[in-house]
Design a protein around this motif. Sequence first.
Motif, PDB file in Angstrom:
ATOM      1  N   GLY A  97      17.252   4.674  15.552  1.00  0.00           N
ATOM      2  CA  GLY A  97      17.840   5.956  15.198  1.00  0.00           C
ATOM      3  C   GLY A  97      19.152   6.196  15.909  1.00  0.00           C
ATOM      4  N   VAL A  98      19.857   5.119  16.253  1.00  0.00           N
ATOM      5  CA  VAL A  98      21.125   5.225  16.984  1.00  0.00           C
ATOM      6  C   VAL A  98      22.183   4.380  16.286  1.00  0.00           C
ATOM      7  N   LEU A  99      23.348   4.973  16.062  1.00  0.00           N
ATOM      8  CA  LEU A  99      24.486   4.261  15.490  1.00  0.00           C
ATOM      9  C   LEU A  99      25.633   4.332  16.484  1.00  0.00           C
ATOM     10  N   PRO A 100      26.046   3.194  17.084  1.00  0.00           N
ATOM     11  CA  PRO A 100      27.153   3.234  18.051  1.00  0.00           C
ATOM     12  C   PRO A 100      28.457   3.656  17.382  1.00  0.00           C
ATOM     13  N   ASN A 101      29.093   4.657  17.962  1.00  0.00           N
ATOM     14  CA  ASN A 101      30.364   5.139  17.431  1.00  0.00           C
ATOM     15  C   ASN A 101      31.502   4.400  18.131  1.00  0.00           C
ATOM     16  N   GLY A 102      31.544   3.080  17.925  1.00  0.00           N
ATOM     17  CA  GLY A 102      32.569   2.253  18.564  1.00  0.00           C
ATOM     18  C   GLY A 102      33.314   1.447  17.529  1.00  0.00           C
ATOM     19  N   ASN A 103      34.327   0.722  17.961  1.00  0.00           N
ATOM     20  CA  ASN A 103      35.148  -0.066  17.052  1.00  0.00           C
ATOM     21  C   ASN A 103      34.404  -1.306  16.566  1.00  0.00           C
ATOM     22  N   ASP A 104      34.510  -1.592  15.266  1.00  0.00           N
ATOM     23  CA  ASP A 104      33.938  -2.821  14.721  1.00  0.00           C
ATOM     24  C   ASP A 104      34.840  -4.002  15.061  1.00  0.00           C
ATOM     25  N   ILE A 105      34.217  -5.143  15.359  1.00  0.00           N
ATOM     26  CA  ILE A 105      34.995  -6.354  15.627  1.00  0.00           C
ATOM     27  C   ILE A 105      34.448  -7.486  14.777  1.00  0.00           C
ATOM     28  N   GLY A 106      35.332  -8.324  14.288  1.00  0.00           N
ATOM     29  CA  GLY A 106      34.916  -9.515  13.559  1.00  0.00           C
ATOM     30  C   GLY A 106      34.425  -9.276  12.145  1.00  0.00           C
ATOM     31  N   GLY A 107      34.393  -8.021  11.695  1.00  0.00           N
ATOM     32  CA  GLY A 107      33.922  -7.752  10.351  1.00  0.00           C
ATOM     33  C   GLY A 107      32.409  -7.848  10.241  1.00  0.00           C
ATOM     34  N   GLU A 108      31.847  -7.294   9.174  1.00  0.00           N
ATOM     35  CA  GLU A 108      30.399  -7.353   8.997  1.00  0.00           C
ATOM     36  C   GLU A 108      29.968  -8.775   8.644  1.00  0.00           C
ATOM     37  N   ARG A 109      28.753  -9.137   9.108  1.00  0.00           N
ATOM     38  CA  ARG A 109      28.231 -10.475   8.848  1.00  0.00           C
ATOM     39  C   ARG A 109      26.762 -10.374   8.480  1.00  0.00           C
ATOM     40  N   PHE A 110      26.298 -11.313   7.650  1.00  0.00           N
ATOM     41  CA  PHE A 110      24.915 -11.330   7.187  1.00  0.00           C
ATOM     42  C   PHE A 110      24.147 -12.330   8.047  1.00  0.00           C
ATOM     43  N   LEU A 111      23.365 -11.816   9.037  1.00  0.00           N
ATOM     44  CA  LEU A 111      22.734 -12.672  10.034  1.00  0.00           C
ATOM     45  C   LEU A 111      21.325 -12.182  10.347  1.00  0.00           C
ATOM     46  N   THR A 112      20.524 -13.073  10.973  1.00  0.00           N
ATOM     47  CA  THR A 112      19.280 -12.617  11.582  1.00  0.00           C
ATOM     48  C   THR A 112      19.630 -11.946  12.904  1.00  0.00           C
ATOM     49  N   ILE A 113      18.670 -11.230  13.479  1.00  0.00           N
ATOM     50  CA  ILE A 113      18.934 -10.540  14.746  1.00  0.00           C
ATOM     51  C   ILE A 113      19.217 -11.553  15.859  1.00  0.00           C
TER      52      ILE A 113
ATOM     53  N   MET B 158      31.364 -13.412  21.904  1.00  0.00           N
ATOM     54  CA  MET B 158      32.547 -12.559  21.784  1.00  0.00           C
ATOM     55  C   MET B 158      32.788 -11.850  23.116  1.00  0.00           C
ATOM     56  N   PRO B 159      33.874 -12.123  23.799  1.00  0.00           N
ATOM     57  CA  PRO B 159      34.122 -11.510  25.113  1.00  0.00           C
ATOM     58  C   PRO B 159      34.131  -9.989  25.080  1.00  0.00           C
ATOM     59  N   THR B 160      34.530  -9.400  23.950  1.00  0.00           N
ATOM     60  CA  THR B 160      34.645  -7.939  23.883  1.00  0.00           C
ATOM     61  C   THR B 160      33.427  -7.277  23.256  1.00  0.00           C
ATOM     62  N   CYS B 161      32.390  -8.035  22.902  1.00  0.00           N
ATOM     63  CA  CYS B 161      31.232  -7.460  22.220  1.00  0.00           C
ATOM     64  C   CYS B 161      30.342  -6.698  23.197  1.00  0.00           C
ATOM     65  N   LYS B 162      30.107  -5.423  22.886  1.00  0.00           N
ATOM     66  CA  LYS B 162      29.225  -4.589  23.696  1.00  0.00           C
ATOM     67  C   LYS B 162      27.868  -4.385  23.030  1.00  0.00           C
ATOM     68  N   GLY B 163      27.740  -4.846  21.790  1.00  0.00           N
ATOM     69  CA  GLY B 163      26.482  -4.688  21.079  1.00  0.00           C
ATOM     70  C   GLY B 163      26.703  -4.763  19.588  1.00  0.00           C
TER      71      GLY B 163
ATOM     72  N   LYS C 294      30.229  -4.334  17.822  1.00  0.00           N
ATOM     73  CA  LYS C 294      30.977  -3.226  18.412  1.00  0.00           C
ATOM     74  C   LYS C 294      31.677  -3.652  19.698  1.00  0.00           C
ATOM     75  N   SER C 295      32.930  -3.227  19.829  1.00  0.00           N
ATOM     76  CA  SER C 295      33.674  -3.479  21.063  1.00  0.00           C
ATOM     77  C   SER C 295      33.501  -2.340  22.049  1.00  0.00           C
ATOM     78  N   ALA C 296      32.888  -1.254  21.617  1.00  0.00           N
ATOM     79  CA  ALA C 296      32.538  -0.127  22.490  1.00  0.00           C
ATOM     80  C   ALA C 296      31.156   0.340  22.075  1.00  0.00           C
ATOM     81  N   TYR C 297      30.453   0.997  22.996  1.00  0.00           N
ATOM     82  CA  TYR C 297      29.102   1.424  22.673  1.00  0.00           C
ATOM     83  C   TYR C 297      28.947   2.895  23.053  1.00  0.00           C
ATOM     84  N   LEU C 298      29.203   3.767  22.111  1.00  0.00           N
ATOM     85  CA  LEU C 298      29.053   5.205  22.309  1.00  0.00           C
ATOM     86  C   LEU C 298      27.983   5.683  21.335  1.00  0.00           C
ATOM     87  N   PRO C 299      26.740   5.800  21.774  1.00  0.00           N
ATOM     88  CA  PRO C 299      25.636   6.062  20.848  1.00  0.00           C
ATOM     89  C   PRO C 299      25.650   7.473  20.280  1.00  0.00           C
ATOM     90  N   MET C 300      25.266   7.581  19.021  1.00  0.00           N
ATOM     91  CA  MET C 300      25.084   8.884  18.391  1.00  0.00           C
ATOM     92  C   MET C 300      23.869   8.793  17.476  1.00  0.00           C
TER      93      MET C 300
END
Length: 422
Positions: A82-98, A108-113, A131-137
């Motif tokens: 129930g949390v969506l990080p309000n941070g910048n997207d990096i690398g574009g969306e990708r279709f992956l397993t968890i 990714m050196p700048t990946c925060k989650g 996300k390059s930042a992790y500000l949960p909402m």
Amino acid sequence: KLQFLYFIGVCPKRSMKVTLAFVVLAGVMLTCSTLMLSRMSCKRAGMREMMTLQQRSLEVKAPVASSLEQLAKKYEFDVFRGVLPNGNDIGGERFLTITEAIVACGGMPTCKGFTFAGNVTAKNRVRIFFKSAYLPMPSAGWTSFEVYPAIPGYKKIKDIIPSVSAQYDLRSVMRNDITTLRESFPEYPVEQTDSDWFRYIEPSSERIMVSYAPRVFLMPNFLDDEMAKDIKDHGERALQRSQIANSPKTNTTSSVSNVRTSYGSWLTDDIPSVKLYRDRIEKLTGIKRSNFESLQILRYQEGQKYVPHVDYFHPKAYGPQDFNRMATVISYLTPTGEGGETVFPLAHGFTPNTSEACSGGLRMRPVKNAAMMFYSMMPDGNFDPWALHGGCPVVGGGNEKWVAVQWLRVQYPEGGLPPLSR
């Protein structure tokens, strides 16, 4: 057998035909038996494969919470529903397993989650947003993984801050989310002015602020091995039962109490390692040496503790004070096993269950050569009641905790205490 041998010897021509027939028959029988074994083997292999597929099916149908939480813990992530990080997207969306997303984020050196929508398991492929930042909402239907923040000199926050409640607050501090903290604690002064009695030290890579209220800083590798050993060796020579300060209303200035069960001694700048250590504290804090008390060395053995207390001397209990303790630096001289954490039970507004609770609030695990500094007073001269702190009991026979404690005092300006600390 004799008849067969006689037949071969007497009738060689006919025996050749019969022998050939036997060979053919034996071959047929061998082929049939091989096929039967093969069919049995295939049947068994098929059963095994079916069992494997059933197990995999059960794994896929396993509870989502168990699957994702276990995966997050394994790779030192936190998972939030129930949390969506309000941070910048990096690398574009990708279709992956968890699992693939965890590996990709780690590269990714700048990946925060990362985050994704839907009620899925670790093996489902979903649209991942890094996300390059992790500000949960709050946002229903979304799940997010956050990289466990690291402290320089340690692997992860949990290596130094064992209590979950403190880890949550520390995340906010490490995100530099001062605005949110200020809104959460409007009565806690943040802005410093020229009229203040002193100034907080500023956070840096060598001075990590691990608590906002009260102000607590961590300095990894503040000492070196040689310095820590020499200070411990000198302190060990004159150990006596630790005492607590008494109110002027009593007949003695200090006494032994079950509130404080350690053993300690006092050292001064006459010892080179002590002088060098205190030089570092003076440089760290900007507080003049004349405001230093003597350095106290403390040894805690199994079960020994210090019940939560404050370091300042309140005039209502101790009478008028020309100087008072405004800050404390605690350095850990040896490795400590289980227990022995320094606890701030009221940090960030937490309410402990008992006066000796070592859960909740902020707990700092002893780490050799690290130093921790906290402020008992605020820059405007008021006392900080949230600076209540204590030493949790050491656990395990033969386990010891050795610390060096340096109290720093500030002189009251003309006019005395501010209103809240009178």
